[in-house]
Scaffold this motif. Structure first.
Motif, mmCIF file in Angstrom:
data_model
loop_
_atom_site.group_PDB
_atom_site.id
_atom_site.type_symbol
_atom_site.label_atom_id
_atom_site.label_comp_id
_atom_site.label_asym_id
_atom_site.label_seq_id
_atom_site.Cartn_x
_atom_site.Cartn_y
_atom_site.Cartn_z
ATOM 1 N N ALA A 73 0.826 -1.208 0.000
ATOM 2 C CA ALA A 73 0.000 0.000 0.000
ATOM 3 C C ALA A 73 0.861 1.260 0.000
ATOM 4 C CB ALA A 73 -0.933 -0.012 1.219
ATOM 5 N N TYR A 74 1.920 1.288 0.812
ATOM 6 C CA TYR A 74 2.731 2.503 0.878
ATOM 7 C C TYR A 74 3.498 2.726 -0.423
ATOM 8 C CZ TYR A 74 6.756 -0.551 1.821
ATOM 9 O OH TYR A 74 7.728 -1.505 1.731
ATOM 10 N N MET A 75 3.929 1.645 -1.074
ATOM 11 C CA MET A 75 4.593 1.799 -2.370
ATOM 12 C C MET A 75 3.638 2.354 -3.406
ATOM 13 S SD MET A 75 6.998 -1.587 -2.739
ATOM 14 C CE MET A 75 8.298 -1.946 -1.552
ATOM 15 N N ARG A 76 2.435 1.812 -3.439
ATOM 16 C CA ARG A 76 1.455 2.291 -4.410
ATOM 17 C C ARG A 76 1.088 3.751 -4.156
ATOM 18 N NH1 ARG A 76 -2.051 -1.180 -3.458
ATOM 19 N NH2 ARG A 76 -3.420 0.049 -2.113
ATOM 20 N N GLN A 77 0.981 4.135 -2.898
ATOM 21 C CA GLN A 77 0.656 5.527 -2.592
ATOM 22 C C GLN A 77 1.763 6.475 -3.033
ATOM 23 O OE1 GLN A 77 -0.186 5.625 1.593
ATOM 24 N NE2 GLN A 77 -2.107 4.494 1.408
ATOM 25 N N ILE A 78 3.018 6.075 -2.805
ATOM 26 C CA ILE A 78 4.136 6.934 -3.219
ATOM 27 C C ILE A 78 4.219 7.026 -4.737
ATOM 28 C CG2 ILE A 78 6.652 7.134 -3.227
ATOM 29 C CD1 ILE A 78 6.663 5.975 -0.432
ATOM 30 N N VAL A 79 4.056 5.902 -5.412
ATOM 31 C CA VAL A 79 4.127 5.909 -6.877
ATOM 32 C C VAL A 79 3.003 6.743 -7.468
ATOM 33 C CG1 VAL A 79 3.914 4.442 -8.917
ATOM 34 C CG2 VAL A 79 5.353 3.721 -7.014
ATOM 35 N N GLU A 80 1.802 6.587 -6.935
ATOM 36 C CA GLU A 80 0.682 7.376 -7.446
ATOM 37 C C GLU A 80 0.778 8.835 -7.024
ATOM 38 O OE1 GLU A 80 -2.787 5.415 -6.067
ATOM 39 O OE2 GLU A 80 -2.582 3.692 -7.439
ATOM 40 N N GLY A 81 1.308 9.100 -5.828
ATOM 41 C CA GLY A 81 1.425 10.478 -5.380
ATOM 42 C C GLY A 81 2.387 11.297 -6.221
#
Length: 326
Positions: free
Chosen positions: A78-86
């Motif tokens: 989840a944190y990887m996806r949030q950083i990539v999308e952010g």
């Protein structure tokens, strides 16, 4: 105590000993991997089964609604996806070529892409901070601060391209494994075709038999079998296999299969010729490596063998001369 630790970390002899120990450990690990390497066929087969289920789910969902998307692949953190999308890294650092290269490396789905983009963002920052701490706090470099910062930026630049180098290395290893086993797979495929089997059971049988020799090739052939079962256009399954491997011999065979599907031409003779060409190419590559071996051994022989040989030959005579003079 801190002074002692700082003295050890800035002592060139200590650093040389540490790097030498690391090099020896890496050499031992590299040699020992050949004896402790585990069979990853079972894990690869499970991955292929998941991919087959994903293809089945996607095709069923497309028939129900073109807007729906179903996938059984592993979800990214989840944190990887949030950083990539952010930071919108998909648009900044990824394109269709990046996705294709990850597929060629055996990483399919969204999770490997998210991890790859996350590594390209975080790894340069981490290496930059570590390089700054080491250069300014630990290393005794007599250089201006701007030079030290440039060195840290160079380390960060290396970290930015390190994921690409890793993916390229994995692709090279997979292609080498597939290239070595491809002629044997063609022979098996030719036997299956000439015995009257259709394309789908032939690919399934070859994937089961070739797994002992090349796990990546067995995986790709299993995925092709699944795509032949669930894709409406069989030509797309052949083209996908050629794109996932990125090898010219595979592309040639897939082109022959596409033509056989389209025009109804006999496939046995084409497979026999292509199999012979693949074996000839494999033999040519082996001969090229054998021909390149003597030039590569010249420098090691000059540096390591000849001094020892001269010592063995001249040593007894030198000892006798010294003894006579005394």
């Amino acid at each position: 105590m801190l002074t002692t630790i700082y003295g050890y970390m800035t002592d060139p002899q200590v650093l040389f000993a540490v790097f030498a120990a690391i090099a020896v450990f890496a050499t031992v690990v590299t040699i020992g991997q050949a004896f402790f390497e585990r069979d990853r066929l079972a894990a690869r087969i499970r991955s292929v089964a998941l991919e087959r289920e994903a293809i089945r789910a996607r095709e069923r969902a497309r028939l129900v609604s073109k807007a729906s998307r179903v996938s059984l692949r592993n979800e990214p953190k989840a944190y990887m996806r949030q950083i990539v999308e952010g930071f919108n890294l998909r648009k900044a650092l990824a394109d269709e070529g990046t996705v294709n290269r990850l597929r060629m490396a055996g990483y399919r789905g969204q999770a490997p892409l998210v991890v790859f983009l996350f590594a390209r963002l975080v790894l340069p920052l981490v290496l930059f901070v570590v390089a700054l701490v080491y250069i300014f706090a630990l290393a005794n470099l007599d250089q201006p601060p701007i030079i030290k910062i440039l060195i840290a930026l160079l380390v960060a630049y290396v970290g930015f391209y390190a994921p690409n180098l890793y993916v390229s290395n994995v692709i090279s290893k997979r292609q080498q494994s597939i290239r070595r086993a491809w002629p044997d797979a063609l022979d098996l495929l030719l036997i299956c075709v000439e015995s009257g089997m259709a394309a789908e059971p032939s690919f399934r049988k070859v994937s089961e038999e070739i797994g002992v020799q090349s796990v990546p090739l067995a995986e790709e052939l299993s995925l092709t079998t699944a795509e032949l079962s669930y894709l409406q256009d069989r030509r797309q399954a052949y083209e996908n296999l050629a794109a996932r491997t990125g090898l010219e011999p595979v592309k040639s065979v897939m082109t022959a299969l596409v033509q056989a599907e389209r025009y109804g031409t006999p496939l046995g003779q084409a497979l026999r010729v292509l199999a012979q060409e693949s074996r000839d190419q494999r033999m040519s590559a082996a001969e090229q490596k054998a021909a390149a071996l003597p030039p590569k051994l010249t420098v090691p022989m000059i540096l390591f063998f000849l001094p020892v040989l001269f010592g063995v030959i001249i040593g007894p005579a030198a000892i006798q001369v010294i003894a006579v003079q005394q």
